[in-house]
Structure formats: structure tokens, C-alpha cells
Design a protein around this motif. Structure first.
Motif, short mmCIF file in Angstrom:
data_model
loop_
_atom_site.label_atom_id
_atom_site.label_comp_id
_atom_site.label_asym_id
_atom_site.label_seq_id
_atom_site.Cartn_x
_atom_site.Cartn_y
_atom_site.Cartn_z
N ARG A 155 0.81 -1.22 0.00
CA ARG A 155 0.00 0.00 0.00
C ARG A 155 0.85 1.27 0.00
N LEU A 156 2.14 1.13 0.35
CA LEU A 156 3.04 2.30 0.34
C LEU A 156 3.74 2.50 -1.00
N LEU A 157 3.61 1.54 -1.91
CA LEU A 157 4.32 1.67 -3.18
C LEU A 157 3.70 2.78 -4.03
N PRO A 158 4.51 3.54 -4.75
CA PRO A 158 3.97 4.62 -5.59
C PRO A 158 2.94 4.09 -6.59
N GLY A 159 1.80 4.75 -6.63
CA GLY A 159 0.76 4.39 -7.57
C GLY A 159 -0.29 3.44 -7.03
N VAL A 160 -0.09 2.92 -5.80
CA VAL A 160 -1.05 1.98 -5.25
C VAL A 160 -2.25 2.69 -4.62
N MET A 161 -1.98 3.65 -3.76
CA MET A 161 -3.08 4.42 -3.16
C MET A 161 -3.39 5.62 -4.04
N ALA A 164 -1.10 10.74 -3.09
CA ALA A 164 0.23 10.57 -2.50
C ALA A 164 0.22 10.76 -0.99
N SER A 165 -0.73 11.58 -0.49
CA SER A 165 -0.79 11.87 0.94
C SER A 165 -1.75 10.97 1.69
N SER A 166 -2.31 9.95 1.03
CA SER A 166 -3.36 9.14 1.64
C SER A 166 -2.94 8.51 2.95
N GLY A 167 -1.70 8.08 3.07
CA GLY A 167 -1.28 7.37 4.26
C GLY A 167 -0.56 8.19 5.30
N HIS A 168 -0.38 9.47 5.06
CA HIS A 168 0.49 10.26 5.93
C HIS A 168 -0.06 10.45 7.33
N GLU A 169 -1.40 10.47 7.49
CA GLU A 169 -1.98 10.74 8.80
C GLU A 169 -2.51 9.47 9.46
N GLU A 170 -2.21 8.31 8.90
CA GLU A 170 -2.74 7.09 9.45
C GLU A 170 -1.96 6.65 10.68
N SER A 171 -2.54 5.70 11.42
CA SER A 171 -1.91 5.23 12.64
C SER A 171 -0.47 4.81 12.41
N PHE A 172 0.41 5.23 13.35
CA PHE A 172 1.82 4.85 13.41
C PHE A 172 2.71 5.65 12.47
N GLU A 173 2.15 6.35 11.47
CA GLU A 173 3.01 7.08 10.54
C GLU A 173 3.76 8.21 11.24
N ASN A 174 3.13 8.84 12.23
CA ASN A 174 3.80 9.92 12.96
C ASN A 174 4.02 9.56 14.42
N GLY A 175 3.97 8.28 14.72
CA GLY A 175 4.19 7.82 16.09
C GLY A 175 2.94 7.81 16.95
N LEU A 176 1.80 8.18 16.37
CA LEU A 176 0.53 8.22 17.11
C LEU A 176 -0.50 7.34 16.43
N LEU A 177 -1.52 6.95 17.19
CA LEU A 177 -2.69 6.36 16.57
C LEU A 177 -3.41 7.42 15.76
N GLU A 178 -4.14 6.99 14.74
CA GLU A 178 -4.87 7.95 13.92
C GLU A 178 -6.06 8.51 14.69
N TYR A 179 -6.43 9.74 14.36
CA TYR A 179 -7.61 10.36 14.97
C TYR A 179 -8.88 9.62 14.53
#
Length: 248
Positions: A155-161, A164-179
Motif C-alpha cells: 500500500r506504500l508503493l507509488p501508484g497503489v493508493m 500521495a498523501s493518503s497514508g500520511h496521517e494514518e496510525s503509526f506514521e507519525n508515532g501516534l494512533l490515527e484520529y
């Protein structure tokens, strides 16, 4: 460059499984990633194609033989020499989003799926195999765990989602669970969408989401919160933390 997943398994028919559907399936059809399966049993050298033996020192179950696994791994490395080799085992290092992202940024990954009581320990040092665990659970084999690793990478590979920013705010991407998320209807069984999300004020919405991500991480995953904030989370009494809903 196509991301290549190579699976060493006694059950190659389990792949691609769910990875043949939805985003991963479409990406497979579009050759954003590719899949090779290697039957471990093909590298046994006796007439019965034996891949396991009884544990040294006694005990229940059977153990996958290092010599058979080594031949299978050596074969996989000739196919894709640049790919790291990982083995799915509950004794491994817990899988993190950081490790997933590192794998997804590379040329691919070779995953060894265990069965029975696990692997002869000598294979890890003898063939430089990284041990990975997907949780504090014991599964019947490494295949389900391998699917988790691959899904997280694909799901992180270019062109899959889509974006480009779809996964940036999801759980664990910034060390936190997602809102938390909400959608229509605006009211359901007497429960309403938080007013701030209907305000149209993007700055307030962003601040609310950040706050809720922090609140949920602190309450639900104090281990993550401790790493994120650098502050040890522990009640004075050692009592269980409350689950007060702070979403206003």
C-alpha cells in the motif's frame, strides 16, 4: 521498478490470497509489484521430501531443518539478490511502520514462512535472516503473518493508493494512533458527529484531530505515547488507566 515479493512456504497456494484483491490486487495486475512463491519441500533431498525433524533435546512437535531452508534461501537469493530475507516468527522483532516503510522503499523482500515448532536456530546466523513478529500471538504458520507484511508494504508503493498523501496521517506514521473518523448520517442512535468537524474551520479541525490522536494514543497505547512524547506514562497507584472519552 517493480517491488518483488518472494515467499518461501510449504503452502504456495495460499498466495496471493487476499493480496489478489482490492488495491493490492490491482497493483499486482498493473505490475507495480510481483509475486514469486518457492516451495520449501522442493529443496529436500530424500525420497520423502522431508523438511522437518524432531527437536534436539526432546519435546513436542517438529522443527524445520536448517539445511533444507538454506538451500531454499540460497535459491531465492539467486532470483533476487538485493532483497532482504525475513522470517516470520513470534520470537522476532515486532514489526513497525518504520520497518515496513524501509522494506517498501527497497527492491522487494523475501519472506520465509515457518510451520510446526519453528526454525532450526542456526538458519538465522547461517543465512543472515531477519526475524520479524507481527504480534504477541502464535499462528499455525508464517503465511498469514507474511500477508500482513506484504499488505503493509504494497500500500506504500507509488501508484497503489489514490493520493500521495493518503497514508500520511494514518496510525503509526507519525508515532501516534490515527484520529477518529465520522461520516453521514449526522446523527445515529442519538450520537452526533463532533461539532468541530461540521464547522468548516480547517485550522480548528486539524487541531482537534491532533488532540484526539494524542488522547487516544495516551489512553489506548501508553507504550506508543511514551516513545512519542518522551514522558513515561504511569499512574501513581499502578491502577488501570481510565477510558474517559475526551472527544468534545
Amino acid at each position: 521498478m517493480t517491488f518483488v515479493a518472494t515467499i518461501l512456504t510449504l503452502y504456495p497456494d495460499m498466495f496471493p490470497g487476499p493480496l489478489g484483491h482490492s488495491l493490492a490486487g490491482r497493483a499486482l495486475a498493473e505490475e507495480i509489484w510481483s509475486l514469486d512463491t518457492v516451495q520449501i519441500r522442493d529443496f529436500a533431498q530424500d525420497k520423502h521430501r522431508t523438511v522437518d525433524d524432531t527437536p534436539a533435546g526432546g519435546g513436542a512437535g517438529m522443527v524445520l531443518r536448517a539445511d533444507v531452508l538454506a538451500r531454499a534461501i540460497d535459491h531465492a537469493r539467486t532470483l533476487h539478490p538485493g532483497a532482504p530475507v525475513v522470517a516470520m516468527t513470534p520470537r522476532g522483532t515486532p514489526l513497525t511502520q518504520q520497518r515496513v516503510r524501509a522494506l517498501a522503499d527497497g527492491p522487494g523482500v523475501t519472506v520465509v514462512c515457518g510451520r510446526f515448532e519453528g526454525f532450526d536456530e542456526r538458519i538465522f546466523a547461517g543465512r543472515d535472516v531477519e526475524e520479524i513478529a507481527v504480534g504477541d500471538v502464535v499462528l499455525s504458520g508464517g503465511e498469514c503473518a507474511a500477508l500482513i507484511v506484504l499488505d503493509a508494504c504494497i500500500r506504500l508503493l507509488p501508484g497503489v493508493m489514490g493520493a500521495a498523501s493518503s497514508g500520511h496521517e494514518e496510525s503509526f506514521e507519525n508515532g501516534l494512533l490515527e484520529y477518529p473518523h465520522y461520516t453521514r448520517p449526522g446523527e445515529w442512535e442519538g450520537r452526533t458527529i463532533p461539532e468541530v468537524l461540521r464547522s468548516g474551520d480547517h485550522a480548528k479541525i486539524a487541531a482537534w484531530r491532533q488532540t484526539q490522536a494524542e488522547v487516544d494514543t495516551r489512553l489506548r497505547r501508553p507504550d506508543l505515547w511514551e516513545r512519542h512524547s518522551g514522558v513515561r506514562v504511569q499512574s501513581a497507584s499502578g491502577a488501570q488507566r481510565g477510558t474517559t472519552d475526551e472527544r468534545k
